[in-house]
Design an enzyme around this catalytic site. Structure first.
Site, PDB file in Angstrom:
ATOM      1  N   GLU A  32       0.639  -1.448  -0.349  1.00 14.18           N
ATOM      2  CA  GLU A  32       0.005   0.062   0.156  1.00 14.18           C
ATOM      3  C   GLU A  32       0.665   1.234   0.301  1.00 14.18           C
ATOM      4  O   GLU A  32       0.514   2.334  -0.643  1.00 14.18           O
ATOM      5  CB  GLU A  32      -1.005  -0.125   1.180  1.00 14.18           C
ATOM      6  CG  GLU A  32      -2.104  -1.183   1.254  1.00 14.18           C
ATOM      7  CD  GLU A  32      -3.075  -0.618  -0.084  1.00 14.18           C
ATOM      8  OE1 GLU A  32      -2.906   0.393  -0.638  1.00 14.18           O
ATOM      9  OE2 GLU A  32      -3.793  -1.643  -0.453  1.00 14.18           O
ATOM     10  N   THR A  38       1.756   5.491  -7.465  1.00 10.39           N
ATOM     11  CA  THR A  38       2.673   4.502  -8.308  1.00 10.39           C
ATOM     12  C   THR A  38       1.868   3.287  -8.966  1.00 10.39           C
ATOM     13  O   THR A  38       0.959   2.772  -8.108  1.00 10.39           O
ATOM     14  CB  THR A  38       3.885   4.221  -7.518  1.00 10.39           C
ATOM     15  OG1 THR A  38       4.316   5.152  -6.955  1.00 10.39           O
ATOM     16  CG2 THR A  38       4.944   3.577  -8.427  1.00 10.39           C
ATOM     17  N   LEU A  75      11.619   4.699  -7.453  1.00 17.91           N
ATOM     18  CA  LEU A  75      10.214   4.753  -7.210  1.00 17.91           C
ATOM     19  C   LEU A  75       9.378   6.183  -6.704  1.00 17.91           C
ATOM     20  O   LEU A  75       8.385   6.352  -6.894  1.00 17.91           O
ATOM     21  CB  LEU A  75       9.608   3.793  -5.905  1.00 17.91           C
ATOM     22  CG  LEU A  75       9.297   2.356  -6.172  1.00 17.91           C
ATOM     23  CD1 LEU A  75       8.901   1.775  -4.692  1.00 17.91           C
ATOM     24  CD2 LEU A  75       8.050   2.326  -6.827  1.00 17.91           C
ATOM     25  N   GLY A  76      10.375   7.250  -6.838  1.00 12.90           N
ATOM     26  CA  GLY A  76       9.532   8.422  -6.443  1.00 12.90           C
ATOM     27  C   GLY A  76       9.017   8.655  -5.014  1.00 12.90           C
ATOM     28  O   GLY A  76       8.798   7.828  -4.376  1.00 12.90           O
ATOM     29  N   TYR A 115      -6.250   6.488   4.751  1.00  9.04           N
ATOM     30  CA  TYR A 115      -6.114   5.499   3.657  1.00  9.04           C
ATOM     31  C   TYR A 115      -5.387   4.090   3.936  1.00  9.04           C
ATOM     32  O   TYR A 115      -6.005   3.392   4.151  1.00  9.04           O
ATOM     33  CB  TYR A 115      -5.797   6.005   2.371  1.00  9.04           C
ATOM     34  CG  TYR A 115      -5.623   5.050   1.537  1.00  9.04           C
ATOM     35  CD1 TYR A 115      -6.831   4.486   0.584  1.00  9.04           C
ATOM     36  CD2 TYR A 115      -4.471   4.167   1.206  1.00  9.04           C
ATOM     37  CE1 TYR A 115      -6.660   3.397  -0.257  1.00  9.04           C
ATOM     38  CE2 TYR A 115      -4.371   3.366   0.250  1.00  9.04           C
ATOM     39  CZ  TYR A 115      -5.370   2.861  -0.192  1.00  9.04           C
ATOM     40  OH  TYR A 115      -5.490   1.768  -1.343  1.00  9.04           O
ATOM     41  N   ASP A 133      -9.537   5.128  -2.262  1.00  5.63           N
ATOM     42  CA  ASP A 133      -8.433   5.636  -3.221  1.00  5.63           C
ATOM     43  C   ASP A 133      -8.935   6.168  -4.478  1.00  5.63           C
ATOM     44  O   ASP A 133     -10.075   6.460  -4.319  1.00  5.63           O
ATOM     45  CB  ASP A 133      -7.388   4.517  -3.567  1.00  5.63           C
ATOM     46  CG  ASP A 133      -8.010   3.509  -4.418  1.00  5.63           C
ATOM     47  OD1 ASP A 133      -9.143   3.531  -4.621  1.00  5.63           O
ATOM     48  OD2 ASP A 133      -7.320   2.483  -4.811  1.00  5.63           O
ATOM     49  N   THR A 294       5.277  16.740  -8.478  1.00  3.67           N
ATOM     50  CA  THR A 294       3.918  17.104  -8.186  1.00  3.67           C
ATOM     51  C   THR A 294       3.429  18.270  -8.296  1.00  3.67           C
ATOM     52  O   THR A 294       2.410  18.536  -8.856  1.00  3.67           O
ATOM     53  CB  THR A 294       3.512  16.370  -6.741  1.00  3.67           C
ATOM     54  OG1 THR A 294       4.247  15.336  -6.428  1.00  3.67           O
ATOM     55  CG2 THR A 294       1.888  15.948  -6.803  1.00  3.67           C
TER      56      THR A 294
END
Ligand code: SF4
Length: 343
Positions: A32, A38, A75-76, A115, A133, A294
């Site tokens: 998660e 991603t 993966l950022g 979340y 989500d 972002t």
């Protein structure tokens, strides 16, 4: 309706429990965190790598942060990696290495918000919660034709999603909800004929499914510019340094550079170059390296300089062998800079 559909169409994902078996809270949590912003396709190899290297939360908690950041590189959203490590440590320190089966206690852990606590709580422990989500948001706004624009509509979407929760099988319900959005209720051309909720769906009845969720007008981030300095030593080393712990790309590795600003002046950029005892001539490369974060797009001008063997590294930087760059915790933007300079 939804659970019956899920029993026929459940997606087989690496981190999912087999039918009839309990999900591993560590695996659910790890997946998660990785899946935030991603795609499943990108996460797959990283998830497998992490689980092989650190098969339990105890193993991850014992790992040096640098190793985790290195394994995360590419993966950022790197704050996730630091929180991942902090959370593993907190699970060990506060809960003896066992994820708590309690939504409040989960939410109190580093990097776990509403979340993730709902996802881990429902999928791993069958607690009554719906993780909302982007997929679930899309389904709910269509099902009820929610007119309010995002993100203001979020509280209403959460309330509506929770009202659908059945009295049992919370974990399956959560996964079914997310799967429905990911596979049937797609942003464009949803496959309403295959949807278990096609009958009550208000947007389908009206025929305007694709207009949901309603969007607020987007504010584009303003372009920032900066300089990146790739110093190459004759023995095959590149000069690197670590970014500050706090802020964007915190603790990640980078080549030295200037600040990233709206009013960047290329002519003045050389003042930000690393200082050597004998300053080398810096060569400006043609073109720019661009990257979109972002909140803003970035364009970097890249300068390259060659230095003789034995040149010591300036304060706060270190020499790293080019052959070992793949193992450095370099974010994608820095990998772009290095391939622009070295390829
Ligand atoms: S009927 Fe269509 S629009 Fe409505 S929830 Fe199902 S897939 Fe989405």
């Amino acid at each position: 309706m939804l659970l019956a559909w899920y029993d026929r169409h459940r997606r087989v994902l690496p981190w999912r429990a087999q039918p009839g078996k309990k999900a591993d809270p560590y695996a659910v949590w790890l997946s998660e965190i990785m899946l935030q912003q991603t795609t499943v396709k990108t996460v797959g190899p990283y998830y497998a790598k992490f689980l092989t290297r650190w098969p339990s939360v105890n193993a991850l908690a014992s790992a040096p942060l640098d190793d985790v950041l290195r394994a995360w590189a590419g993966l950022g959203y790197y704050a996730r990696a630091r929180n991942l490590h902090a959370c593993a440590r907190a699970v060990v320190e506060r809960h003896g290495g066992v994820f708590p089966a309690d939504l409040e206690a989960l939410r109190a852990l580093p990097g776990i918000g509403e979340y993730t606590s709902a996802a881990v709580g429902s999928i791993a422990f069958d607690l009554p919660a719906v993780p909302v989500d982007g997929n679930v948001e899309r389904v709910v706004t269509r099902l009820y034709a929610v007119e309010e624009a995002m993100p203001a509509a979020k509280p209403e979407i959460k309330r509506l999603a929770a009202s659908l929760l059945p009295p049992h099988r919370s974990g399956d319900f959560a996964q079914a909800f997310m799967d429905l959005g990911a596979t049937i209720c797609s942003p464009k051309k949803p496959a309403c004929a295959l949807c278990p909720w096609s009958e009550p769906c208000v947007a389908r009845l009206r025929g305007d499914q694709e207009t949901f969720p309603r969007k607020a007008r987007k504010r584009e981030g303003k372009l920032r510019r900066g300089a990146a300095f790739v110093a190459l030593r004759a023995d095959g080393c590149v000069l690197l340094r670590q970014r500050p712990e706090k802020g964007l790309l915190g603790s990640m590795t980078e080549v030295p550079g200037s600040d990233w600003t709206h009013d960047f002046d290329v002519a003045a950029a050389l003042q930000s170059a690393p200082r050597f005892r004998r300053q080398p001539p810096w060569r400006k490369l043609a073109g720019e390296v661009t990257h979109v974060f972002t909140h803003f797009p970035l364009a970097l001008t890249v300068f390259v300089a060659e230095l003789p063997r034995g040149t010591p590294s300036p304060k706060g930087a270190r020499w790293a062998r080019r052959a070992g760059l793949a193992d450095e915790a370099l974010p994608t933007v820095m990998r772009k800079v290095l391939s622009h300079a070295l390829d």
